[in-house]
Each structure stands twice: as C-alpha cells, then as structure tokens.
Design an enzyme around this catalytic site. Structure first.
Site, PDB file in Angstrom:
ATOM      1  N   PHE A 149      -8.364 -10.608 -15.378  1.00 40.33           N
ATOM      2  CA  PHE A 149      -9.159  -9.503 -14.779  1.00 40.33           C
ATOM      3  C   PHE A 149      -8.232  -8.556 -14.267  1.00 40.33           C
ATOM      4  CE2 PHE A 149      -8.011 -11.439 -10.820  1.00 40.33           C
ATOM      5  CZ  PHE A 149      -7.840 -10.678  -9.887  1.00 40.33           C
ATOM      6  N   LYS A 173     -10.691 -11.522 -26.133  1.00 38.60           N
ATOM      7  CA  LYS A 173     -11.578 -12.264 -25.415  1.00 38.60           C
ATOM      8  C   LYS A 173     -10.971 -11.712 -23.799  1.00 38.60           C
ATOM      9  CE  LYS A 173     -12.101 -14.965 -22.396  1.00 38.60           C
ATOM     10  NZ  LYS A 173     -12.455 -14.581 -21.170  1.00 38.60           N
ATOM     11  N   GLU A 176     -14.022 -12.068 -17.811  1.00 36.55           N
ATOM     12  CA  GLU A 176     -15.429 -11.975 -17.542  1.00 36.55           C
ATOM     13  C   GLU A 176     -15.769 -11.225 -16.570  1.00 36.55           C
ATOM     14  OE1 GLU A 176     -13.485 -14.327 -17.601  1.00 36.55           O
ATOM     15  OE2 GLU A 176     -14.189 -16.148 -16.633  1.00 36.55           O
ATOM     16  N   SER A 226      -3.432 -16.990 -15.226  1.00 37.40           N
ATOM     17  CA  SER A 226      -2.812 -17.964 -14.358  1.00 37.40           C
ATOM     18  C   SER A 226      -1.965 -19.028 -14.854  1.00 37.40           C
ATOM     19  CB  SER A 226      -3.880 -18.633 -13.122  1.00 37.40           C
ATOM     20  OG  SER A 226      -5.044 -19.013 -13.945  1.00 37.40           O
ATOM     21  N   CYS A 281       0.742  -8.992 -11.054  1.00 38.59           N
ATOM     22  CA  CYS A 281       1.719 -10.006 -11.524  1.00 38.59           C
ATOM     23  C   CYS A 281       2.894  -9.693 -10.928  1.00 38.59           C
ATOM     24  CB  CYS A 281       1.672 -10.647 -12.622  1.00 38.59           C
ATOM     25  SG  CYS A 281       1.971  -9.365 -13.973  1.00 38.59           S
ATOM     26  N   GLU A 383       1.043 -18.914  -5.628  1.00 36.06           N
ATOM     27  CA  GLU A 383       0.636 -17.569  -5.903  1.00 36.06           C
ATOM     28  C   GLU A 383      -0.375 -17.152  -5.160  1.00 36.06           C
ATOM     29  OE1 GLU A 383      -0.999 -16.239  -9.559  1.00 36.06           O
ATOM     30  OE2 GLU A 383      -0.004 -14.347  -9.314  1.00 36.06           O
TER      31      GLU A 383
HETATM   32  P1  NAD Z   1      -7.317 -16.683 -15.204  1.00 30.10           P
HETATM   33  O1  NAD Z   1      -5.950 -17.565 -15.728  1.00 30.10           O
HETATM   34  O2  NAD Z   1      -8.329 -17.277 -14.319  1.00 30.10           O
HETATM   35  O3  NAD Z   1      -7.944 -16.032 -16.504  1.00 30.10           O
HETATM   36  C1  NAD Z   1      -7.426 -15.558 -17.452  1.00 30.10           C
HETATM   37  C2  NAD Z   1      -8.340 -15.713 -18.783  1.00 30.10           C
HETATM   38  O4  NAD Z   1      -8.346 -16.927 -18.972  1.00 30.10           O
HETATM   39  C3  NAD Z   1      -9.725 -15.273 -18.629  1.00 30.10           C
HETATM   40  O5  NAD Z   1      -9.933 -14.499 -19.884  1.00 30.10           O
HETATM   41  C4  NAD Z   1     -10.598 -16.247 -18.469  1.00 30.10           C
HETATM   42  O6  NAD Z   1     -11.601 -16.128 -18.996  1.00 30.10           O
HETATM   43  C5  NAD Z   1      -9.964 -17.415 -19.141  1.00 30.10           C
HETATM   44  N1  NAD Z   1     -10.010 -18.786 -18.522  1.00 30.10           N
HETATM   45  C6  NAD Z   1     -10.469 -18.959 -17.430  1.00 30.10           C
HETATM   46  N2  NAD Z   1     -10.611 -20.148 -16.694  1.00 30.10           N
HETATM   47  C7  NAD Z   1     -10.129 -20.781 -18.028  1.00 30.10           C
HETATM   48  C8  NAD Z   1      -9.928 -22.247 -18.637  1.00 30.10           C
HETATM   49  N3  NAD Z   1     -10.241 -23.347 -17.650  1.00 30.10           N
HETATM   50  N4  NAD Z   1      -9.609 -22.672 -19.543  1.00 30.10           N
HETATM   51  C9  NAD Z   1      -9.250 -21.655 -20.542  1.00 30.10           C
HETATM   52  N5  NAD Z   1      -9.397 -20.054 -20.539  1.00 30.10           N
HETATM   53  C10 NAD Z   1      -9.861 -19.878 -19.023  1.00 30.10           C
HETATM   54  O7  NAD Z   1      -6.545 -15.365 -14.470  1.00 30.10           O
HETATM   55  P2  NAD Z   1      -7.234 -14.057 -13.645  1.00 30.10           P
HETATM   56  O8  NAD Z   1      -7.573 -14.603 -12.407  1.00 30.10           O
HETATM   57  O9  NAD Z   1      -8.074 -13.480 -14.675  1.00 30.10           O
HETATM   58  O10 NAD Z   1      -5.825 -13.246 -13.509  1.00 30.10           O
HETATM   59  C11 NAD Z   1      -5.032 -13.482 -12.446  1.00 30.10           C
HETATM   60  C12 NAD Z   1      -3.668 -14.297 -12.808  1.00 30.10           C
HETATM   61  O11 NAD Z   1      -3.369 -13.518 -14.066  1.00 30.10           O
HETATM   62  C13 NAD Z   1      -2.749 -14.385 -11.679  1.00 30.10           C
HETATM   63  O12 NAD Z   1      -2.096 -15.655 -11.723  1.00 30.10           O
HETATM   64  C14 NAD Z   1      -1.587 -13.373 -12.429  1.00 30.10           C
HETATM   65  O13 NAD Z   1      -0.382 -13.615 -11.777  1.00 30.10           O
HETATM   66  C15 NAD Z   1      -1.831 -13.547 -13.770  1.00 30.10           C
HETATM   67  N6  NAD Z   1      -1.027 -12.319 -14.527  1.00 30.10           N
HETATM   68  C16 NAD Z   1       0.028 -12.571 -15.145  1.00 30.10           C
HETATM   69  C17 NAD Z   1       0.624 -11.667 -15.878  1.00 30.10           C
HETATM   70  C18 NAD Z   1       1.847 -11.850 -16.561  1.00 30.10           C
HETATM   71  O14 NAD Z   1       2.272 -10.915 -17.306  1.00 30.10           O
HETATM   72  N7  NAD Z   1       2.655 -12.967 -16.230  1.00 30.10           N
HETATM   73  C19 NAD Z   1      -0.144 -10.247 -15.927  1.00 30.10           C
HETATM   74  C20 NAD Z   1      -1.081 -10.170 -15.119  1.00 30.10           C
HETATM   75  C21 NAD Z   1      -1.722 -11.192 -14.497  1.00 30.10           C
END
Ligand code: NAD
Length: 498
Positions: A149, A173, A176, A226, A281, A383
C-alpha cells in the site's frame, strides 16, 4: 458506493466474486469505495489475454516499445496533480509525498525509455576460427507484480515499467488498500499506445496472490510487502517453477558520529523518521548516536524538532505528514508504543493521544520518540512502520555498526559524519543492501538498483536498473560458425529472396 473494478484487455472487467475490500479515506475514516476481489477464473482470463498480447508486443521493435514509454511519461506528467490527489486520498500521504511517489516511479519509466540501448546484448567476434558468439536478452512472457500500500504508484512502475519495455506483458495485483492509482496507470499505458492486454490489473487479497503464484503461464513474480508474506511468496512461487524476487520489511538505522553536522542530522531525521507517517520501507526509525554527549544533544534537539511538526489532513500543504493508512495500522503502532514502555524503553514523546480537530475519526497518530532502546527489545527487533523514532545509544563506532549489521532486516542504513575514512569503512563493512552517507533515505536512482539484504529481500535480483532488466529477461547465447567455402551451394536459396 463506488466500485473499483479490474482492468483487463484495455477495459474495465467487472468482477463476479461478490468479495470486496473497503477503500478508506484515512483523513475522515470513512469508506470511500470498495474494490472487487478477483476469482481464480478472472485471474486466468487476464493471464490468457496477457499471453496473447505478449506475442505481438515482443515482436514490436524496441524503439517502438520505447516510444510508448516516452508517451506514458508525458501522460503521467500531464495528470500528475489529479493522480497525486487520488493517491493522497486513499493512502493518506501529503500531496508533496504523493507527487514524490509518482515521480520516483516516473524515473524508472525514463530509464525504460532507453531500452533499445540496454537490450543490445553482447558480441564476440572471432571467438574461434570463423566463430562469432553473441548473446541476447529475450522477454519471459507473462510476468506479475504484487505491490504494497505504501507506494501505490512508484512500486508498480518499478515493475511493469521494466517488464513491459523489455517485451513482456504484465498482471499487476496492487494493494487492496489504495487500488485506484494503479488502475489509472494501466489506463494511461493504453492511452500511450500499449496494446490491450499488455498491462492488466487484477485486484484481490491472498486468494488472488495464490492464483498468481500457481498459474502455469506466469513466468516471473515480483513482490514487495512485509517479510513473512515476501518469504511465503518466494517459497510458493519458486516451488511452482517461477522466477521470484520478493522484497520485505525493514528497520533502517541512522548512525550519528560525534563529528556529524547536528543541524543537518536533526532535519534529516525529522523527514526520514516521521515523513509519510513513517510508512516507508526506507524510513529511518532507529537512530544510533555514538557517545553520551552526541546522544544527549540529539535527544534534546529531536524533542524540540518534533514540537515543530504539523500533523494534518493529507491535502494540507503545510502538514509534515497525514494519517496512516488504516485504523488497524494506527492501533498496531500504538500497541508497539505500549510494548516499548513495558519493555523498559523511555517514552520521551508520546504521540498516541493526538487528535485532529474536525477529523476525529481519521487515522491520525502523533510523532513519538523513545530513548534507551536496547537490542533485545521486541520493539527494536520488529518493524513498526509508523511515526516512531527509537534512540539506541552506542559507546563506540564498532558497537554502532554491529547493530544494523546484526539486525534481521537489511534494507537501508545511513551514517552521518564528516570523517570520510569512517564513512568509507562503514559503507564497505555494514551488512545492509543500501547505504547513505549523510543521506538519510538512500533510495538509489532509477538507473541504479533497489534492494535490501537479509529478511528485507528474498531472491537474487534487485528492482529496476540493469538488475531489473535481468529479472524480466532470459539470456540466449548463440555460437555461430561460417566455414569458408561451404556457402556456394546454388540449390540453397534464402527464403526471403525467393
Ligand atoms: P503486505 O505484506 O501486507 O501486503 C503486500 C501485498 O501482499 C499486497 O498486495 C497484499 O494484498 C498482499 N497480501 C496480503 N496478505 C497476504 C497473504 N497472506 N498472502 C499473500 N499475499 C498477501 O504489505 P503492506 O502492509 O501493503 O506494505 C507495507 C510493508 O511493505 C512493510 O513491511 C514495508 O517495509 C514493506 N515494503 C518493502 C519495500 C522494499 O522494497 N523492501 C518497499 C515498500 C514496502
């Protein structure tokens, strides 16, 4: 209620699953739309369309593909303000940060405009007698991206910008939580001249992700989110024979040596720890001052600096940062603050009671500052992803460097010093993927490459730059021999010469 539908084959695809996700306006706390969640059949339909479109797209010469990228860049610049407003209203980041989100993605598109040059391949003349060797990079087919997000414009563009430029088609994808801008980007890609089916957007949650990870026609999956989910995506995707890169969470440290320019450090930390409500991040949620004097001065000045920060609605041009993305996320941050206190860290500034008048239902949380944070604490190890800065005091340079090096995450790190030798040694030895020297958020420019180490990234290739091109292509190497005197067979006619 506005419905946000999928985008497949250049058109809106209304989903039939009956499953939806709420899309909030974090400023008001109200649901402003609902996003459709795809069925497996809808994902499959998008993949079939993408597979068909990819054949013609891969056969389109690279210069023509680059022209689409140039036009896409122009269209994004045209629509920058409206895109930033939508992004801000779903994510909650202020308008300047929303434009920054789009701008950093646009820089990857600018890189992708140079794809004819980047794809030229390698050539060795005379590798043996009459033998030449050359290699080329060919697209993979259908690729997919699953995005978080917190950068709903930049991260999709990291992925599809490169993937499409090299000749793949793409299924995105997006998160959401803020899905509207990704759909707009796909629409603009069509307006720029990409054929229908080259970029498709499928919305959903875990179920859509699982359908992507097991679909036989999807060759490569790029994920950012994450760490636990990144690890799951990496393992599941590779078990299905796909190429996978999966970027995870972070806990970036800023090391402050006694000779640092403290005015600069305070300003930099204020932006890097609290900007975008800490939902980056590459944020700097941990600061490690070396020596008591440095730590005491830093703490005092950070308290004063935090007092100047304005938390406001995301459209307030004077606000330093806006609300966080959801009520659940705000509560999770508040929970970490409570745990931090219970663990024995000193809560110097507590942002939990912050309320914005007139927006009491918005997902706001004020800035918080901890001192006396220790290595073993859960709130240090994990985090938080919110506007919380933790001071971890170190007595020596070596102790300070060991902290980020030994941490489970290894995304970014920064050192603040005037000592070139110390900075050089730090950059060379620290066990982290992206390093800033007097640069608090060392996000590499688009023509370099983005990626962390340890639990911040699973897989071997980074995002964008030449690494991105490698991820989205496979290399073919041709060894050719043209022996003398064997070309004179007059019965052989090159087909095109008939
Ligand atoms: P998230 O892991 O909750 O979601 C990421 C994606 O995974 C979304 O599209 C979501 O729909 C999907 N998803 C959610 N639950 C899932 C599941 N159980 N199984 C499979 N897919 C699933 O992350 P978020 O809250 O949207 O974003 C924040 C996180 O992203 C933080 O941990 C941040 O550090 C990380 N991030 C990392 C980078 C990087 O380059 N390392 C960059 C930006 C954000």
């Amino acid at each position: 209620m506005r419905d946000i539908a999928h985008f497949v084959n250049g058109q809106t695809l209304t989903g039939a699953s009956g499953r939806f996700g709420d899309v909030f306006n974090p400023n008001t706390g109200e649901v402003q739309a609902r996003v459709q969640f795809a069925t497996d059949a809808e994902l499959d339909a998008a993949v079939q369309v993408a597979a068909k479109a990819q054949i013609g797209w891969a056969a389109t010469n690279p210069q023509r593909r680059a022209r689409v990228m140039f036009e896409f860049k122009r269209l994004i610049e045209r629509d920058m303000n409206s895109l930033a407003e939508i992004l801000s209203s779903e994510h909650g980041k202020v308008i300047a940060d929303s434009k920054g989100d789009i701008q950093r993605g646009l820089e990857v598109i600018e890189f992708a405009c140079g794809i004819p040059h980047i794809l030229k391949g390698e050539y060795t003349e005379g590798a043996g007698p009459g033998i030449d060797v050359y290699s080329m990079r060919q697209p993979l087919g259908v690729c997919a991206g699953i995005t978080p997000f917190n950068f709903p414009a930049m991260i999709p563009m990291w992925m599809f910008g490169i993937s499409i430029a090299v000749g793949n088609s793409f299924i995105l994808k997006p998160s959401e939580k803020d899905p509207t801008v990704p759909v707009k980007l796909a629409e603009l890609m069509m307006e720029a001249g990409a054929p229908p089916g080259v970029l498709n957007v499928i919305h959903g949650d875990k179920s859509a992700v699982d359908a992507i990870l097991s679909h036989p026609l999807i060759r490569a999956v790029s994920f950012v989110g994450s760490s636990d989910i990144a690890s799951y995506v990496y393992q599941t995707g590779t078990a299905h024979g796909k190429r996978v890169q999966a970027m995870g969470g972070a806990k970036n440290h800023g090391i402050v040596l006694p000779d640092a320019d403290m005015d600069q450090v305070v300003k930099d930390l204020s932006g890097a720890a609290f900007g975008s409500a800490g939902e980056r991040c590459m944020a700097l949620p941990v600061v490690v001052p070396v020596g008591k004097k440095t730590a005491d001065e830093l703490r005092e000045r950070m308290v004063a600096e935090i007092g100047t920060l304005k938390v406001g609605v995301s459209t307030d041009l004077d606000a330093h940062y806006g609300p966080v993305v959801s009520a659940a996320h705000r509560d999770k941050i508040a929970d970490y603050i409570r745990i931090g206190q219970e663990e024995g860290a000193e809560l110097v500034v507590d942002g939990r009671d912050f309320q914005l008048q007139g927006f009491e239902k918005g997902f706001f949380i004020g800035p918080s500052l901890f001192d006396g944070v220790k290595k073993g604490m859960k709130t240090y190890q994990e985090e938080i992803f919110g506007p919380v800065l933790q001071i971890v005091r170190a007595d020596s340079f070596e102790e300070a460097v060991a902290l980020p090096s030994e941490h489970q995450y290894g995304n970014g790190v920064a050192i603040f010093t005037r000592n070139g030798r110390a900075a050089r040694e730090f950059a060379a030895s620290v066990n982290v993927g992206m390093v800033g020297i007097n640069v608090p958020i060392p996000v590499p420019v688009a023509y370099h490459t983005f990626g962390g180490w340890k639990r911040s990234a699973f897989g071997d290739t980074n995002q964008h730059g030449v690494e991105g091109v490698k991820f989205y292509t496979k290399v073919k190497t041709v060894t050719a021999r043209w022996p003398e005197g064997e070309a004179g067979d007059s019965s052989f006619v090159i087909p095109t010469m008939k």
